[in-house]
Design a protein around this motif. Structure first.
Motif, PDB file in Angstrom:
ATOM      1  N   UNK A  36     -14.834  -0.994 -14.855  1.00 47.94           N
ATOM      2  CA  UNK A  36     -13.469  -1.087 -14.339  1.00 47.94           C
ATOM      3  C   UNK A  36     -13.156   0.057 -13.384  1.00 47.94           C
ATOM      4  N   UNK A  37     -13.714   1.233 -13.672  1.00 48.88           N
ATOM      5  CA  UNK A  37     -13.491   2.381 -12.784  1.00 48.88           C
ATOM      6  C   UNK A  37     -14.238   2.216 -11.467  1.00 48.88           C
ATOM      7  N   UNK A  38     -15.433   1.669 -11.522  1.00 49.79           N
ATOM      8  CA  UNK A  38     -16.182   1.413 -10.295  1.00 49.79           C
ATOM      9  C   UNK A  38     -15.515   0.333  -9.455  1.00 49.79           C
ATOM     10  N   UNK A  39     -15.039  -0.696 -10.134  1.00 45.79           N
ATOM     11  CA  UNK A  39     -14.326  -1.767  -9.442  1.00 45.79           C
ATOM     12  C   UNK A  39     -13.039  -1.240  -8.814  1.00 45.79           C
ATOM     13  N   UNK A  40     -12.373  -0.322  -9.521  1.00 45.45           N
ATOM     14  CA  UNK A  40     -11.149   0.280  -8.979  1.00 45.45           C
ATOM     15  C   UNK A  40     -11.439   1.076  -7.710  1.00 45.45           C
ATOM     16  N   UNK A  41     -12.565   1.795  -7.686  1.00 47.19           N
ATOM     17  CA  UNK A  41     -12.950   2.508  -6.470  1.00 47.19           C
ATOM     18  C   UNK A  41     -13.119   1.528  -5.313  1.00 47.19           C
ATOM     19  N   UNK A  42     -13.815   0.429  -5.564  1.00 48.37           N
ATOM     20  CA  UNK A  42     -14.057  -0.552  -4.504  1.00 48.37           C
ATOM     21  C   UNK A  42     -12.750  -1.092  -3.934  1.00 48.37           C
ATOM     22  N   UNK A  43     -11.799  -1.338  -4.820  1.00 48.47           N
ATOM     23  CA  UNK A  43     -10.518  -1.899  -4.396  1.00 48.47           C
ATOM     24  C   UNK A  43      -9.658  -0.861  -3.690  1.00 48.47           C
ATOM     25  N   UNK A  44      -9.711   0.369  -4.175  1.00 50.63           N
ATOM     26  CA  UNK A  44      -8.831   1.422  -3.666  1.00 50.63           C
ATOM     27  C   UNK A  44      -9.309   2.019  -2.339  1.00 50.63           C
ATOM     28  N   UNK A  45     -10.617   2.131  -2.167  1.00 54.09           N
ATOM     29  CA  UNK A  45     -11.168   2.810  -0.999  1.00 54.09           C
ATOM     30  C   UNK A  45     -11.874   1.793  -0.110  1.00 54.09           C
ATOM     31  N   UNK A  46     -11.282   1.417   1.025  1.00 55.99           N
ATOM     32  CA  UNK A  46     -11.953   0.464   1.917  1.00 55.99           C
ATOM     33  C   UNK A  46     -13.274   1.037   2.426  1.00 55.99           C
ATOM     34  N   UNK A  47     -14.243   0.172   2.582  1.00 61.55           N
ATOM     35  CA  UNK A  47     -15.555   0.586   3.083  1.00 61.55           C
ATOM     36  C   UNK A  47     -15.491   0.799   4.587  1.00 61.55           C
ATOM     37  N   UNK A  48     -15.895   1.986   5.030  1.00 59.68           N
ATOM     38  CA  UNK A  48     -15.936   2.283   6.472  1.00 59.68           C
ATOM     39  C   UNK A  48     -17.351   2.561   6.961  1.00 59.68           C
ATOM     40  N   UNK A  49     -18.274   2.786   6.038  1.00 61.88           N
ATOM     41  CA  UNK A  49     -19.622   3.203   6.404  1.00 61.88           C
ATOM     42  C   UNK A  49     -19.822   4.694   6.345  1.00 61.88           C
ATOM     43  N   UNK A  50     -18.738   5.455   6.339  1.00 65.65           N
ATOM     44  CA  UNK A  50     -18.852   6.910   6.258  1.00 65.65           C
ATOM     45  C   UNK A  50     -18.976   7.356   4.804  1.00 65.65           C
ATOM     46  N   UNK A  51     -19.827   8.354   4.553  1.00 64.69           N
ATOM     47  CA  UNK A  51     -19.944   8.896   3.205  1.00 64.69           C
ATOM     48  C   UNK A  51     -18.687   9.673   2.804  1.00 64.69           C
ATOM     49  N   UNK A  52     -17.796   9.893   3.754  1.00 63.91           N
ATOM     50  CA  UNK A  52     -16.496  10.476   3.413  1.00 63.91           C
ATOM     51  C   UNK A  52     -15.673   9.517   2.561  1.00 63.91           C
ATOM     52  N   UNK A  53     -16.080   8.251   2.482  1.00 59.41           N
ATOM     53  CA  UNK A  53     -15.383   7.292   1.618  1.00 59.41           C
ATOM     54  C   UNK A  53     -15.348   7.780   0.174  1.00 59.41           C
ATOM     55  N   UNK A  54     -16.432   8.434  -0.277  1.00 61.02           N
ATOM     56  CA  UNK A  54     -16.483   8.825  -1.686  1.00 61.02           C
ATOM     57  C   UNK A  54     -16.514  10.330  -1.903  1.00 61.02           C
TER      58      UNK A  54
END
Length: 353
Positions: A235-253
């Motif tokens: 659920x926490x991993x899924x929440x990350x996916x939903x909360x942080x749009x994928x841009x391709x930059x490692x700054x996402x995480x």
């Protein structure tokens, strides 16, 4: 679900619609990654879609690494382009094959009908039909996921991985050896372990022997086990996916280490070490990790050939579906060590060249 015979025109229209939707979403790594997540949020019983979303995120990060802080310092453009081709072509092909299966399932679910006879007109291997039929009645998400992992890795085996170009220009190169040596080939699943954490935690696996089909399948099944074994962490991993749009930059995480913005006025006196433990050395700038669409333009793709990889009906691949797999997991500390090794390597190479 009931088995029905659709009118010929209706079948053709549905196949054409699915192909069009797939082509529109298959524009680049960002659009593919978003499409997987959008599907999963509506059909969470199809576990593979979330796994594909997270693996596709990693594919995007690997693509932007090729234009980021470190790789251009040790590889020239002629070496970088084949790596991008392999990543992009594999990402494109898997989506081209798998996303129509997801869209067809959504339509079967909407109609309450078994439409698996349309898998063949969509170019899907005959290997997958019994697994989709079984899923419609049993709802066995794990078995379907393992079947899709086997199918998609088979799908890129001859089309990308074992092409002479790939074997010569990628797997036999010093650059590929270097990345493996420094353990930078990792698939990472970020998540917030505790609500008050300021930084995301990481779970994942190391990727070795990518050219080996069975090893890639093992990695896929191990990642699935890692992702879905712990419901709370899922659920926490899924929440990350939903909360942080994928841009391709490692700054996402990890925005405390990476930035999508290139700094100006870089000195020409060689690479200076930036990392100190899990942080940056005081006064040092963040590591450049660009947005995907700033690093790479969209590229056109030749259509995939229509050869069915399962034409020889090798039953060992059905047996492979039934076997789960596990690999040692890595965490943030393991990933941090890999970053340090890579940075030391870049420092060493740039000092003596």
């Amino acid at each position: 679900m009931t088995i029905t015979t659709m009118p010929s025109l209706d079948r053709q229209e549905l196949v054409a619609q699915i192909r069009q939707q797939t082509a529109e979403a298959n524009r680049n790594n960002v659009t593919r990654t978003r499409a997987y997540l959008d599907f999963y949020r509506q059909h969470q019983e199809v576990h593979w879609a979330l796994l594909a979303h997270l693996v596709s995120r990693n594919g995007g990060w690997n693509m932007t690494d090729l234009k980021g802080e470190w790789i251009p310092a040790i590889m020239d453009e002629a070496e970088i382009e084949p790596f991008f081709w392999m990543l992009e072509r594999s990402n494109w092909l898997i989506f081209y094959d798998a996303y129509p299966q997801l869209l067809l399932y959504a339509e079967m679910k909407r109609r309450g009908e078994d439409l698996t006879s349309l898998l063949a007109p969509l170019g899907v291997s005959v290997f997958m039909q019994p697994y989709w039929q079984d899923f419609l009645t049993s709802g066995d998400s794990s078995r379907l996921t393992r079947a899709l992992i086997v199918n998609e890795q088979q799908y890129i085996e001859q089309r990308v991985v074992h092409k002479p170009f790939t074997m010569k220009r990628i797997f036999s190169t010093y650059a590929f050896f270097t990345q493996s040596l420094f353990s930078l080939n990792q698939i990472l699943f970020p998540y917030k372990a505790h609500p008050t954490d300021k930084r995301l935690s990481i779970a994942g696996v190391n990727v070795h022997h990518f050219s080996d089909l069975t090893q890639r399948i093992t990695i896929g099944k191990a990642l699935y086990q890692l992702l879905f074994a712990d419901r709370e962490r899922l659920e926490k991993m899924s929440a990350f996916c939903t909360r942080i749009p994928h841009t391709g930059s490692r700054a996402d995480y990890w925005p405390h280490l990476f930035t999508p913005h290139r700094r100006s006025g870089q000195a020409d006196d060689g690479y200076k070490l930036r990392l100190d433990g899990e942080n940056l050395i005081a006064g040092q700038p963040k590591l450049y990790s660009p947005f995907l669409q700033a690093a790479w333009a969209d590229v056109g793709h030749d259509p995939a050939d229509g050869t069915d990889w399962f034409r020889f009906r090798d039953e060992k691949w059905h047996q492979e579906v039934e076997k789960p797999a596990q690999l040692p997991a890595i965490d943030a500390a393991s990933y941090m060590r890999a970053l340090h090794w890579m940075e030391y390597g870049v420092k060493l190479v740039t000092t003596f060249t």
